[in-house]
Design a protein around this motif. Structure first.
Motif, PDB file in Angstrom:
ATOM      1  N   VAL A   1       4.622  12.219   6.081  1.00 37.06           N
ATOM      2  CA  VAL A   1       4.944  11.335   4.951  1.00 37.06           C
ATOM      3  C   VAL A   1       6.237  11.791   4.269  1.00 37.06           C
ATOM      4  CG1 VAL A   1       4.191  10.666   2.622  1.00 37.06           C
ATOM      5  CG2 VAL A   1       2.621  10.456   4.560  1.00 37.06           C
TER       6      VAL A   1
ATOM      7  N   LYS B   1       0.848  -1.190   0.000  1.00 38.91           N
ATOM      8  CA  LYS B   1       0.000   0.000   0.000  1.00 38.91           C
ATOM      9  C   LYS B   1       0.881   1.236   0.000  1.00 38.91           C
ATOM     10  CE  LYS B   1      -2.348  -0.315   3.692  1.00 38.91           C
ATOM     11  NZ  LYS B   1      -3.299  -0.199   4.818  1.00 38.91           N
ATOM     12  N   PRO B   2       0.439   2.298  -0.655  1.00 39.41           N
ATOM     13  CA  PRO B   2       1.157   3.558  -0.506  1.00 39.41           C
ATOM     14  C   PRO B   2       0.948   4.074   0.918  1.00 39.41           C
ATOM     15  CG  PRO B   2      -0.881   3.898  -1.712  1.00 39.41           C
ATOM     16  CD  PRO B   2      -0.747   2.417  -1.525  1.00 39.41           C
ATOM     17  N   ALA B   3       1.849   4.925   1.359  1.00 38.25           N
ATOM     18  CA  ALA B   3       1.707   5.506   2.700  1.00 38.25           C
ATOM     19  C   ALA B   3       0.481   6.396   2.735  1.00 38.25           C
ATOM     20  CB  ALA B   3       2.933   6.324   3.045  1.00 38.25           C
ATOM     21  N   ALA B   4      -0.151   6.455   3.893  1.00 33.44           N
ATOM     22  CA  ALA B   4      -1.261   7.387   4.080  1.00 33.44           C
ATOM     23  C   ALA B   4      -0.755   8.794   3.802  1.00 33.44           C
ATOM     24  CB  ALA B   4      -1.777   7.290   5.506  1.00 33.44           C
ATOM     25  N   GLN B   5      -1.549   9.571   3.082  1.00 40.04           N
ATOM     26  CA  GLN B   5      -1.134  10.939   2.784  1.00 40.04           C
ATOM     27  C   GLN B   5      -1.521  11.859   3.941  1.00 40.04           C
ATOM     28  OE1 GLN B   5       0.279  11.904  -0.538  1.00 40.04           O
ATOM     29  NE2 GLN B   5       0.655   9.711  -0.465  1.00 40.04           N
TER      30      GLN B   5
ATOM     31  N   ARG C   1       9.337   9.300   4.294  1.00 40.93           N
ATOM     32  CA  ARG C   1       9.606   8.625   3.018  1.00 40.93           C
ATOM     33  C   ARG C   1      10.770   9.216   2.226  1.00 40.93           C
ATOM     34  NH1 ARG C   1       5.029   5.552   1.112  1.00 40.93           N
ATOM     35  NH2 ARG C   1       6.266   5.296  -0.780  1.00 40.93           N
TER      36      ARG C   1
ATOM     37  N   GLY D   1       1.290   7.586  -5.239  1.00 39.95           N
ATOM     38  CA  GLY D   1       0.610   6.622  -4.375  1.00 39.95           C
ATOM     39  C   GLY D   1       1.025   5.203  -4.659  1.00 39.95           C
ATOM     40  N   LYS D   2       2.229   5.044  -5.234  1.00 37.19           N
ATOM     41  CA  LYS D   2       2.697   3.688  -5.538  1.00 37.19           C
ATOM     42  C   LYS D   2       3.399   3.131  -4.307  1.00 37.19           C
ATOM     43  CE  LYS D   2       5.458   4.175  -8.937  1.00 37.19           C
ATOM     44  NZ  LYS D   2       6.351   4.050 -10.089  1.00 37.19           N
TER      45      LYS D   2
END
Lengths: 192, 192
Positions: free
Chosen positions: B152, A188-192, B156, B187-188
């Motif tokens: 994030v 899953k992508p990280a929560a924004q 990241r 969102g990958k």
């Protein structure tokens, strides 16, 4: 580490090796007392039964000695626990790592290992982590699971924790890092 | 920072403020010479025209002084560039940040700011980054874009770079971090 990393190429069991063991032990004993002001080259020397000049000759400075001691403490003393699944192995490893590193002594250890201008000690921390991840990855592959790469684990889990330990006043609870781990494992992508 | 952070509550323009300016400048001048052995309390004092005891009284140790100087250097001197898009703003900011931080002086700055047992200087680095991200996020929102949260961006992008600067011998090129940014923006999940 241990014998192989001794400065000056001391033979195991020789005087030089005994000095190293005594001085490292003295640092740990003084650290355990928890009085940072007591950690000076003279007090370490007195506790170890050597002269201050022995310590300066061998380590150069207190910061270098503390960095060596921290690197030795950071060496894992066992394989990561085998819980029967990749996710379980990583969650259990992460729980122990967060608990150890975000404690007061753990934070001091991370700062100490970076001191004294000895990048090889800091690099050793990464090497230890890589070895721990390789064990977990090998077990996962043997079970037919697909483990994340070491770079992904370092970038997505370890780096955020170490960054918060070093650069922020409070470190999140383990649940925060478990969520980061879930994002990696579930793609899953990280929560924004 | 600057006046507001002075130890001992010095008034701007007073003797204490002048000492701080002179000592910080002396450290920068000696650092620019690039001879780490020349950076000692006595040489800094001589360069600044103060006595060593003035430095010890005010900063306690060389490590604390170097941490203060590094924190001041890490303060951004301008807003992040406005390129017209969220992606462009973050890529441009990241390019400059990687270039600055992975250089030899940049790596030394990151290590210095962590030294001297002054967690408030390390926390200041995070604060500066948050402020830079807030500018970029506000512009994105004004354009109708949806920016990633600061947490994030720290977890990241910033954390992996700082981790590699501190704990590994080589830091990847900017393209590596641009890919991490793309993963966040698109969102990958990270490449496994």
């Amino acid at each position: 580490m241990g014998e192989a990393r001794q400065r000056g190429g001391a033979r195991p069991g020789g005087r030089s090796a005994r000095v190293q063991v005594a001085v490292h032990r003295a640092v740990r004993e003084l650290q355990a007392k928890g009085e940072p002001g007591e950690l000076t080259v003279p007090t370490v020397a007195a506790q170890a039964g050597v002269t201050p000049s022995t310590i300066y000759r061998r380590w150069g400075s207190l910061a270098q000695l503390l960095s060596d001691v921290a690197a030795e403490k950071l060496r894992p003393d066992s394989e990561p626990e085998d819980t029967g699944s990749l996710r379980g192995d990583l969650r259990t490893w992460l729980e122990q790592y967060v608990e150890e590193m975000s404690s007061q002594p753990g934070r001091a250890m991370v700062r100490d290992v970076l001191g004294g201008n000895q990048p090889e000690n800091a690099a050793l921390c990464s090497t230890y982590l890589r070895q721990q991840f390789e064990s977990i990855q090998a077990r996962a592959l043997a079970r037919g699971e697909t483990p994340p790469s070491t770079d992904v684990l370092l970038d997505r889990i370890v780096a955020p924790m170490i960054y918060r330990i070093l650069f922020t006043s409070s470190v999140p609870e383990v649940e925060y890092f478990w969520r980061l781990l879930d994002d990696v494992l579930e793609g899953k992508p990280a929560a924004q």
